[in-house]
Design an enzyme around this catalytic site. Structure first.
Site, PDB file in Angstrom:
ATOM      1  N   ASP A  43       2.750  15.434  14.283  1.00 44.79           N
ATOM      2  CA  ASP A  43       3.055  15.917  12.929  1.00 44.79           C
ATOM      3  C   ASP A  43       2.847  17.423  12.844  1.00 44.79           C
ATOM      4  OD1 ASP A  43       0.051  14.381  11.905  1.00 44.79           O
ATOM      5  OD2 ASP A  43       0.343  16.533  12.094  1.00 44.79           O
ATOM      6  N   ASP A  45       2.090  20.848  10.407  1.00 48.52           N
ATOM      7  CA  ASP A  45       1.547  21.358   9.158  1.00 48.52           C
ATOM      8  C   ASP A  45       1.923  22.820   9.030  1.00 48.52           C
ATOM      9  OD1 ASP A  45      -0.120  18.963   8.446  1.00 48.52           O
ATOM     10  OD2 ASP A  45      -1.009  19.453  10.380  1.00 48.52           O
ATOM     11  N   ASP A 121     -11.689  23.330   9.998  1.00 49.40           N
ATOM     12  CA  ASP A 121     -12.912  22.757  10.567  1.00 49.40           C
ATOM     13  C   ASP A 121     -13.338  23.362  11.910  1.00 49.40           C
ATOM     14  OD1 ASP A 121     -10.675  21.505  11.626  1.00 49.40           O
ATOM     15  OD2 ASP A 121     -11.313  19.462  11.150  1.00 49.40           O
TER      16      ASP A 121
END
Ligand code: ATP
Ligand code: MG
Length: 408
Positions: A43, A45, A121
């Protein structure tokens, strides 16, 4: 520098369109990290300085989602790309809403790319790539850490895991997927802050459960979770499970990984049925025999306990119960029942689980074998084996036919 063929053409076209409209836009996060480590990303982003409303206006096929973290889904027929606006994060602590454990409840204050990278993160997840100019922006030495194969937190992981305890699970997942070491400070934070996972919504933990166990590294992730003592936040297990119970769980996880690498279908329902089986059996057996009434009564209880940890969508609850009940029926094989059973829509799944249980027992595989043969026999042959089985049982009428104790 990067192989743009590995990136979605659609994602690149979204970036081009945003830039044509005078916005900044980058591919960010997992897809860049994956390409740099030789993995084909699944995927994509995008991070941009356009607000969700501005993005929504530019792309007809798009939808604003999320409350805690608003972003835009831009889609075409086959793909869905997440477009997130740069966040100001900590730099604007007046608008970052936290609860009293330090957990971020809402993060919807827009910022610059420099601010946005702080709220990500791990350093390897904070690389911004422009496919038009082929340039990477690396504010936290992410490239160096990719070369060293190490997962390092952006900022002090103790505080970062308080903001969002799910980062502990993400650390384990990424270290397995990328084959990276976990930085010692991150390890400490996993030990110290994972108890906060009990405050995370069951819906979010179900998503994380699927990412951890249904992406090809289930066995390794399970072992790592156990080594940190935190599997209990994803699976309602019991510390005094028998060796056989642990084997059933491991066998099911290994089987899931194997199916993925063989491109076979997988469902969270099947894996949950297997992972929760030891809890069900513990509630209704005395190590030798199953109390059938308790078995049926305990099913909902076990599902309820698990649902409190990770939501179990309703369709999977029915599926799980079917597989459990079929274990009893596969074993009993009474009268004409086997003929009906092979036509049951869940027969295949239940049979697969029976084989897993038998593999975990490492001895008795007679029932699985019986069904393997039965499926390949014609009607006359089937009739013959059923008659043979009932004769055998009559001859051994003093032996109680229930569940074989090797499989409990
Ligand atoms: P994968 O898609 O393989 O699970 P990913 O890194 O792309 O990995 P996503 O959940 O898709 O993970 O998130 C995209 C990016 O958003 C991450 O790379 C990271 O920069 C940021 N991000 C996502 N979740 C968090 C979080 N809980 N805390 C901080 N940053 C996050
Ligand atoms: Mg991603």
């Amino acid at each position: 520098m990067l192989d743009t063929k590995k990136f979605s053409v659609f994602a690149i076209s979204i970036i081009q369109t945003l830039q044509d409209n005078n916005f900044e836009a980058y591919l960010v996060g997992g897809c860049i990290r994956d390409v740099l480590t030789g993995i084909t990303p699944k995927d994509f982003d995008i991070a941009t300085n356009a607000t969700p409303e501005e993005v929504r206006k530019i792309f007809k096929a798009s939808r604003i989602i999320g409350k805690r973290f608003r972003l835009v889904h831009v889609f075409n027929r086959s793909e869905l790309i997440e477009v997130a606006t740069f966040r100001a994060g900590k730099q604007n602590s007046d608008t970052l809403v936290k609860d009293d454990t330090g957990k971020i409840l809402r993060d919807n204050t827009w910022g610059t790319i420099q601010q946005d990278c702080h709220r990500r993160d791990f350093t390897v997840n904070a690389l911004y790539y422009c496919p038009i100019t082929d340039k990477i922006q690396d504010f936290h030495a992410g490239l160096k850490h990719i070369n060293k194969k190490i997962l390092v937190s952006i900022g002090d992981p103790q505080g970062r895991f308080e903001e969002d305890p799910v980062r502990a699970l993400r650390a384990i997942r990424f270290s397995t997927k990328l084959d990276f070491k976990i930085d010692n400070k991150v390890k400490d934070a996993i030990y110290d802050k994972s108890y906060l996972l009990s405050g995370i919504s069951n819906a979010r933990l179900f998503d994380e459960f699927c990412k951890i166990f249904l992406h090809g590294h289930a066995e390794q992730n399970f072992k790592k979770l156990n080594s940190f003592g935190i599997a209990k936040y994803l699976i309602s297990t019991d510390p005094d499970f028998s060796e056989f119970s642990m084997n059933v769980m491991l066998e099911a996880l290994v089987n899931t990984d194997r199916r993925i690498s063989n491109n076979q279908s997988i469902t969270p329902g099947f894996l949950m049925a297997a992972l929760l089986w030891p809890s069900l059996i513990k509630k209704c057996s005395n190590n030798k025999e199953i109390n059938i009434r308790k078995f049926f009564r305990s099913m909902d209880e076990v599902l309820r306990d698990q649902h409190q940890l990770t939501a179990i969508p309703r369709k999977f609850q029915t599926y799980i119960k079917d597989i459990w009940v079929l274990q009893l029926k596969l074993e009993s094989r009474i009268g004409q029942y086997p003929h009906k059973l092979v036509k049951h829509p869940r027969f295949r799944a239940a049979y697969d689980f029976l084989l897993i249980r038998e593999a975990a027992a490492k001895e008795d595989s007679s029932i699985g074998d019986w069904w393997t043969k039965f499926q390949n026999q014609n009607d006359d042959e089937r009739e013959a084996v059923i008659t043979k089985l009932s004769n055998e049982r009559e001859n051994e009428s003093d032996k109680k036919f229930g569940f074989s104790s090797e499989l409990i």
